[in-house]
Write a protein that holds these residues in place. Structure first.
Motif, mmCIF file in Angstrom:
data_model
loop_
_atom_site.group_PDB
_atom_site.id
_atom_site.type_symbol
_atom_site.label_atom_id
_atom_site.label_comp_id
_atom_site.label_asym_id
_atom_site.label_seq_id
_atom_site.Cartn_x
_atom_site.Cartn_y
_atom_site.Cartn_z
ATOM 1 N N LEU A 195 -0.386 6.774 2.863
ATOM 2 C CA LEU A 195 0.358 5.580 3.259
ATOM 3 C C LEU A 195 1.767 5.603 2.683
ATOM 4 N N LEU A 196 1.913 6.095 1.470
ATOM 5 C CA LEU A 196 3.239 6.228 0.869
ATOM 6 C C LEU A 196 4.080 7.223 1.666
ATOM 7 N N GLY A 198 3.699 7.679 4.810
ATOM 8 C CA GLY A 198 4.031 6.938 6.024
ATOM 9 C C GLY A 198 5.271 6.083 5.841
ATOM 10 N N MET A 199 5.411 5.421 4.695
ATOM 11 C CA MET A 199 6.607 4.633 4.436
ATOM 12 C C MET A 199 7.829 5.528 4.315
ATOM 13 N N SER A 202 8.929 6.130 7.759
ATOM 14 C CA SER A 202 9.606 4.934 8.258
ATOM 15 C C SER A 202 11.051 4.887 7.762
ATOM 16 N N ASP A 238 -2.874 -2.975 3.476
ATOM 17 C CA ASP A 238 -1.839 -1.956 3.273
ATOM 18 C C ASP A 238 -1.780 -0.988 4.452
ATOM 19 N N GLN A 239 -2.953 -0.588 4.968
ATOM 20 C CA GLN A 239 -2.975 0.312 6.125
ATOM 21 C C GLN A 239 -2.277 -0.329 7.319
ATOM 22 N N VAL A 242 1.664 -0.480 6.746
ATOM 23 C CA VAL A 242 2.385 0.784 6.946
ATOM 24 C C VAL A 242 2.388 1.151 8.426
ATOM 25 N N TYR A 243 1.258 1.008 9.074
ATOM 26 C CA TYR A 243 1.169 1.270 10.513
ATOM 27 C C TYR A 243 2.158 0.388 11.277
ATOM 28 N N ASN A 245 4.884 -1.131 10.156
ATOM 29 C CA ASN A 245 6.267 -0.766 9.847
ATOM 30 C C ASN A 245 6.712 0.458 10.634
ATOM 31 N N TYR A 283 4.432 -1.035 -0.977
ATOM 32 C CA TYR A 283 5.287 0.140 -0.837
ATOM 33 C C TYR A 283 6.773 -0.229 -0.718
#
Length: 401
Positions: A195-196, A198-199, A202, A238-239, A242-243, A245, A283
């Motif tokens: 996830l980090l 993923g950010m 982004s 959180d999932q 991130v998705y 964003n 994040y």
């Protein structure tokens, strides 16, 4: 002597050795608009027109419009150049012998507290303060990671590099930001947190967008969103954040490419995720239904022909008081001001821009959209408006039209 946008267009066009007709063909902007800009008959154009001209001239938008690339205040122990040096630290390269740490770095808990404080400073618009402290924060973070090779330390180092990418992007240095994102993604990998990562993607999408690389900005965000799409019945907040964003990151360049329906579909998916997650802070950013709705306003204004009426309709569904980050609130209100101006509400647009300036006097100086709207308002004014001209002067827009 102030240099107008038309002067810059002409100089860049002549440097490229192309005619006005050729520039019109490359950019999709009418030759009449280009001619009027260069002759000073028009002092500005809509922000989407300026983006197309910048892209056709192979320069960054910030250079074409003369965006400030320095913070408001000088600091003895930091600044944007010091931040560049901290991001592009030669000692961090493989094969280069770095110097020894002169002081003991902070422990993991203190380091995490400093990153959290720096994140709050960024979202409150304190760019000069952040530019002064972020170079030392990065150096301390690298030293802390060398002494404490732990996933939580690498997590906060990734978030520090996220700030190191965001601040130069806002202040007109997206090339430094790209290097910072590379290090953000490397630290996220050491933290073993998808996830980090993923950010980080982004953030990279936003940097690419500011570089004018719209197709790449959309592609990487969409592909990462597909890879991280959570199973909706078992998804964590959180999932979903991130998705969502990543979907938002993909929507803006999609709209810039005039695919508004596709962009709105991405935002509908993001809003569905936000409704399920509820407001989330994770994040280094925030995610909520309100955050998505503000982006619907932004997306409606993007592209060759913006849709300000659609933007104002979307704005009616936004609860301003529920926007949790001051800089995000300011960005949203600049978009609404642009939509108001484009629908003929000059007074409402000016009032809103003055409110934003009062709240974020440093942040607004870096916003090309705000400056472009003010230029258009100056050009269209029928009677001399001292309030508008004062705002133009403070934003670095030449009011002597």
């Amino acid at each position: 002597m102030n240099t107008s946008i038309g002067d810059r267009v002409r100089a860049l066009r002549e440097f490229r050795d192309i005619t006005q007709d050729q520039l019109a063909q490359r950019s999709g902007v009418s030759v009449d608009t280009i001619r009027k800009l260069e002759q000073g008959v028009r002092e500005s154009a809509r922000i989407n027109t300026l983006r197309n001209l910048a892209r056709a001239l192979d320069v960054q938008l910030e250079r074409l419009v003369g965006q400030p690339t320095m913070t408001r205040q000088l600091a003895d122990d930091g600044g944007l150049l010091a931040l560049r040096d901290a991001i592009q630290d030669p000692g961090s390269l493989s094969g280069v012998l770095g110097g020894e740490d002169l002081e003991d770095p902070p422990g993991p808990d203190e380091w995490a507290r400093q990153v959290t404080a720096a994140t709050a400073t960024y979202w409150s618009g304190g760019y000069s303060s952040l530019a002064a402290t972020l170079p030392g924060l990065l150096r301390d973070g690298r030293a802390t990671a060398r002494q404490h090779d732990r996933e939580d330390v690498w997590t906060h180092l990734a978030l520090a590099y996220q700030l190191a990418a965001s601040l130069p992007t806002q202040s007109g240095h997206p090339d430094w930001a790209y290097t910072a994102v590379e290090k953000q993604l490397a630290a996220a990998a050491r933290a073993s947190d998808p996830l980090l990562e993923g950010m980080g993607v982004s953030t990279l999408s936003w940097v690419l967008l500011r570089q004018g690389r719209w197709e790449q900005a959309r592609d990487i965000a969409e592909r990462k969103a597909d890879a991280l799409e959570p199973p909706r019945r078992r998804a964590t907040a959180d999932q979903l954040a991130v998705y969502g964003n990543l979907l938002i990151a993909a929507a803006t360049p999609t709209a810039r490419g005039d695919h508004h329906d596709d962009a709105m579909q991405l935002l509908r998916l993001a809003e569905s995720a936000a409704v399920q997650s509820g407001p989330v802070r994770a994040y280094g950013t925030a995610f909520s239904p309100t955050d998505v709705r503000t982006q619907q306003v932004n997306v409606a204004l993007a592209g060759t022909e913006g849709r300000p009426d659609v933007a104002l309709t979307a704005a009616a569904a936004v609860d301003l008081d529920s926007i949790s980050r001051p800089v995000h609130s300011a960005s949203y209100r600049v978009d609404v001001a642009q939509a108001r101006y484009q629908t003929g509400d000059n007074t409402g647009a000016l009032e809103l821009l003055l409110d934003v300036e009062a709240d974020q006097p440093e942040w607004i100086r870096f916003q090309t959209g705000a400056a472009a709207t003010v230029r258009e308002m100056l050009e269209a004014e029928r009677r001399r408006n001292s309030t508008l001209r004062g705002l133009a002067s403070r934003l670095g827009v030449d009011p002597a039209l």
